[in-house]
Each structure stands twice: as structure tokens, then as C-alpha cells.
Write a protein that holds these residues in place. Sequence first.
Motif, PDB file in Angstrom:
ATOM      1  N   ARG A 197      -3.181  10.589 -13.070  1.00 41.16           N
ATOM      2  CA  ARG A 197      -3.710   9.526 -12.207  1.00 41.16           C
ATOM      3  C   ARG A 197      -2.624   9.051 -11.237  1.00 41.16           C
ATOM      4  N   ALA A 198      -1.407   8.972 -11.745  1.00 39.93           N
ATOM      5  CA  ALA A 198      -0.300   8.572 -10.877  1.00 39.93           C
ATOM      6  C   ALA A 198      -0.081   9.593  -9.769  1.00 39.93           C
ATOM      7  N   ALA A 199      -0.201  10.874 -10.112  1.00 42.01           N
ATOM      8  CA  ALA A 199      -0.027  11.936  -9.111  1.00 42.01           C
ATOM      9  C   ALA A 199      -1.084  11.817  -8.021  1.00 42.01           C
ATOM     10  N   GLU A 200      -2.307  11.518  -8.396  1.00 43.66           N
ATOM     11  CA  GLU A 200      -3.390  11.409  -7.416  1.00 43.66           C
ATOM     12  C   GLU A 200      -3.181  10.225  -6.476  1.00 43.66           C
ATOM     13  N   GLY A 201      -2.487   9.210  -6.927  1.00 44.63           N
ATOM     14  CA  GLY A 201      -2.156   8.086  -6.068  1.00 44.63           C
ATOM     15  C   GLY A 201      -3.367   7.243  -5.703  1.00 44.63           C
ATOM     16  N   ASP A 202      -3.158   6.352  -4.729  1.00 47.66           N
ATOM     17  CA  ASP A 202      -4.229   5.478  -4.261  1.00 47.66           C
ATOM     18  C   ASP A 202      -4.066   5.261  -2.762  1.00 47.66           C
ATOM     19  N   ALA A 203      -4.854   4.359  -2.215  1.00 50.89           N
ATOM     20  CA  ALA A 203      -4.846   4.123  -0.763  1.00 50.89           C
ATOM     21  C   ALA A 203      -3.481   3.646  -0.274  1.00 50.89           C
ATOM     22  N   ASP A 204      -2.726   2.998  -1.160  1.00 46.10           N
ATOM     23  CA  ASP A 204      -1.411   2.494  -0.758  1.00 46.10           C
ATOM     24  C   ASP A 204      -0.333   3.566  -0.785  1.00 46.10           C
ATOM     25  N   SER A 205      -0.526   4.581  -1.611  1.00 49.18           N
ATOM     26  CA  SER A 205       0.525   5.599  -1.764  1.00 49.18           C
ATOM     27  C   SER A 205       0.237   6.904  -1.028  1.00 49.18           C
ATOM     28  N   VAL A 206      -1.033   7.172  -0.708  1.00 46.05           N
ATOM     29  CA  VAL A 206      -1.405   8.405  -0.008  1.00 46.05           C
ATOM     30  C   VAL A 206      -1.994   8.035   1.354  1.00 46.05           C
ATOM     31  N   PRO A 207      -1.420   8.512   2.448  1.00 48.18           N
ATOM     32  CA  PRO A 207      -1.932   8.156   3.781  1.00 48.18           C
ATOM     33  C   PRO A 207      -3.333   8.703   4.015  1.00 48.18           C
ATOM     34  N   ASP A 208      -4.065   8.059   4.918  1.00 46.80           N
ATOM     35  CA  ASP A 208      -5.452   8.438   5.187  1.00 46.80           C
ATOM     36  C   ASP A 208      -5.591   9.882   5.647  1.00 46.80           C
ATOM     37  N   GLU A 209      -4.585  10.382   6.381  1.00 48.10           N
ATOM     38  CA  GLU A 209      -4.717  11.719   6.953  1.00 48.10           C
ATOM     39  C   GLU A 209      -4.487  12.839   5.944  1.00 48.10           C
TER      40      GLU A 209
END
Length: 268
Positions: A197-209
Motif C-alpha cells: 500500500r505504501a508503494a502504491e502511494g496516494d494523491a500526495d505522493s504520486v503526481p497526477d501525470e
Amino acid sequence: MKYEGWPEPGELVVGKVDEIEDFGVFVDLEEYRDKRGLVHISEVASGWIKNVRDHVREDQTVVAKVLEVDTSSKQIDLSIKDVNDHQRSDAIQEWKNEQKADKWMELAFGEEMADDRFRAVANELVAEFGSLYDGFEQAAIHGEEALEPCDLDDDDVDAIVSTARENVSVPYVTVTGYVHLESPSPAGVDDIKSALRAAEGDADSVPDEAELEVTYVGAPEYRVRVEAPNYKTAETELEAAAGRATEDVEAHGGTGEFHRERQLEEEA
């Protein structure tokens, strides 16, 4: 959009053959307003030329290199023979891209958009991104954030981003890596799930693009796949995802290791 002003010596320009004479070819420049150039017979093709019409035809789209510009006499000297196949292909593609971008401007602001407003918006995009097409492409990828450096009002930004995201096909690259995750604790399965889950990240850690996917290969190996507009972003996000997974599993007493190539055979 056609540029005002004059092309620079050494620049590659796209034009349409307007008139053919024994001494050379007149070319209307497609990218410049009211500009016409001359290709002397010696610059049409390599070698001896008996008949210019054996090499070009009227209304043909050509790519030419600007040899010399004399603004006082309004003369632009061009060469067709000095342009190789690769340069010709790239120049034609860029010209076609700008034609697409002109259409997007019409979609964004309407066909009745005043010329001065069209140029004001277009000049902002060209100044920031180098071309209208690149401006729309960045708007499609990054949204409003991409247009922050431009002196555009909110309505203009909304129109460009909305049109870009509906019409621009964004180029993406894909990179893949693998992470080994192990946990010796009794809650090891939950620890690994937490790390994934940490690898998949979230909106704050993975940019929209960027789009990131983590999949199971065979314990203790997991595949991390990233799609992004360029390799730099893709590689950065791939390493960041692996780093988050490793940090999370190590916080629970386990171990994590990132590598680019597969270490285990695919399960049947």
C-alpha cells in the motif's frame, strides 16, 4: 497561427510551392504571415538540373532551410537540397502539430475569437512552452499548474485545460522494476500488505501525470510498473515507490530491496 516578423538564417521552414520559373522556385511560407521565399535552381536539388519541374510541383509542401534574409528588399533565400529526410520529417510533423493546436484554440475559444486575443493567448503559450502544441500538451498532462507561469486569466486557463484533456493524446513511457519484501514476524502477511500500500502511494505522493501499479510476481517479489509522460518522471516515481515499500517493511522489522531486473521465475 502564423508568426509575425522574419525567419532566421539556418531555420527550417515549411512552405508551399507557389510559382516555378526556369531560375528557381517561389515558396509561400506556411508559418509566417505574408512571407515568400525563393529557392534558386542550384538549391532545389543536388547535381545538375535540366528542368526544375522534374523535382518540384506547384502546390507541393516542402521543407527548406533559410539561407539569407534581406528585410529591406523583403527577400528570403531558401534551400531545399540542404534539408535531409530526418529534418524534413520532423519539420512536417511540427507543422502538423501546430495546425492541430490552431484547431484546439478554436475549440477552446470559438471561431469568432478576435485576432488580437488569439495572438495574446497564443503568444503566452509559445513564450512559455516554445509552441502552441507543447502548451496544450503540458496543459493536458499537468492541468492548471502547467499554465501558472503564463499571464492568462482563469477563464482562459480553464478553456485551455478542458480542451487539452479532451483532445490531446499524451505520450507516455513505461518503466518497470521489482522489489523484494520479507517480514519474519507473525504478522508478516499484514506487514507486506502495508508495504505494498505504501508503494502504491496516494494523491500526495504520486503526481497526477504518473500512473503506478504494484502486482504480485511470486513471494517475496513484487513488480512495480509506472507510466509517465517522460523517463525522468517515470524513473523518479519508480524509485520512490520502491523506497516507500522498503521503508515501510523495515519499520515493521522486515527487509526490502529494489532491483530493475526480475530475480524469480514467473509463476505458471
